[in-house]
Design an enzyme around this catalytic site. Structure first.
Site, short mmCIF file in Angstrom:
data_model
loop_
_atom_site.label_atom_id
_atom_site.label_comp_id
_atom_site.label_asym_id
_atom_site.label_seq_id
_atom_site.Cartn_x
_atom_site.Cartn_y
_atom_site.Cartn_z
N SER A 141 0.76 -1.52 -0.36
CA SER A 141 0.09 0.14 -0.10
C SER A 141 0.68 0.83 0.01
CB SER A 141 -0.29 -0.15 1.07
OG SER A 141 -1.26 1.02 1.26
N TYR A 159 -2.06 -0.40 9.77
CA TYR A 159 -2.05 -0.43 8.72
C TYR A 159 -0.97 -0.32 8.39
CZ TYR A 159 -3.52 -1.60 3.84
OH TYR A 159 -4.13 -2.49 2.63
#
Length: 234
Positions: free
Chosen positions: A139, A152
């Site tokens: 990501s 995250y």
């Protein structure tokens, strides 16, 4: 036929990647935590494949070591694995880091870091037998400091580093940290509750970037889908 394992394949990018691979003659092993959604995805995958295409489903949570063992055994019934796509991810809560519950952070790391490594370890002999490919879905939160994305983002940064070290240790494999960018998925909607995310690209639009990695096999490293897509057809 080449064999791939895709985790988190019941929806989103995992499902889209599976559809593209079966259309190209791949056999698949797929998993997902929602067995009903996984059954629907498998029916669609089988309808897209050829008459001899095998799509084997194993419902469960990649954070569970016993589930990973089952996945590895099922993969073994199809032969050496050519591609492992560690796609399953957990977003986790999104408070500031000063308020982040540590037990939830452990859960996020269990899915996003420990589970991919656990599968790699189990499948390493099979992967190296055929010079396989490992794709760890990352990501932009791994490299950018976004407020409330610390848990995250930290897990995906750890996955990036794991990928980089594995690539150095195992020159007989191709190991990619793959950053797909924003996509119109259920997890992305969870990150922006109540917001309209219809302007984000669908996961199927990102799949050609993954296919470029798998088919062209550039050097191991971290790749952004946007950069790979810019070179498609070039």
């Amino acid at each position: 036929m080449p064999v791939a394992l895709i985790t988190g394949a019941s929806r989103g990018f995992g499902r889209a990647a599976g559809l593209a691979l079966v259309a190209r003659g791949w056999d698949l092993v797929v998993d997902g935590r929602d067995s009903t959604a996984l059954d629907r995805a498998v029916a669609e995958l089988r309808s897209r494949g050829g008459p001899h295409t095998q799509v084997l489903a194993v419902p469960g949570d990649v954070a569970d070591p016993a589930h990973r063992e089952v996945l590895a055994r099922v993969v073994g019934t199809l032969g050496p694995i050519d591609l492992l796509v560690n796609n399953a991810s957990a977003l986790g809560p999104m408070p500031s880091l000063g308020d982040y519950p540590l037990d939830r952070l452990e859960s996020v790391f269990a899915v996003n870091v420990l589970a991919p490594l656990g599968l790699i370890q189990l499948l390493l002999p099979s992967l190296t037998a055929g010079g396989g490919v490992v794709v760890n879905v990352s990501s932009d939160a791994a490299v950018e400091a976004y407020p409330q994305w610390g848990g995250y983002g930290a897990s995906k940064a750890a996955l990036d580093q794991l990928s980089a070290v594995l690539a150095v240790e195992r020159s007989d494999l191709r190991v990619y940290a793959f950053d797909p960018g924003d996509m119109r998925t259920a997890m992305h909607q969870e990150a922006f509750p109540g917001e309209d995310i219809s302007d984000r690209p669908g996961p199927e639009t990102v799949v050609p970037a993954l296919l470029r990695l798998v088919e062209e096999r550039p050097p191991s490293g971290r790749y952004r889908a946007s950069e790979l897509l810019a070179g498609v057809g070039a």
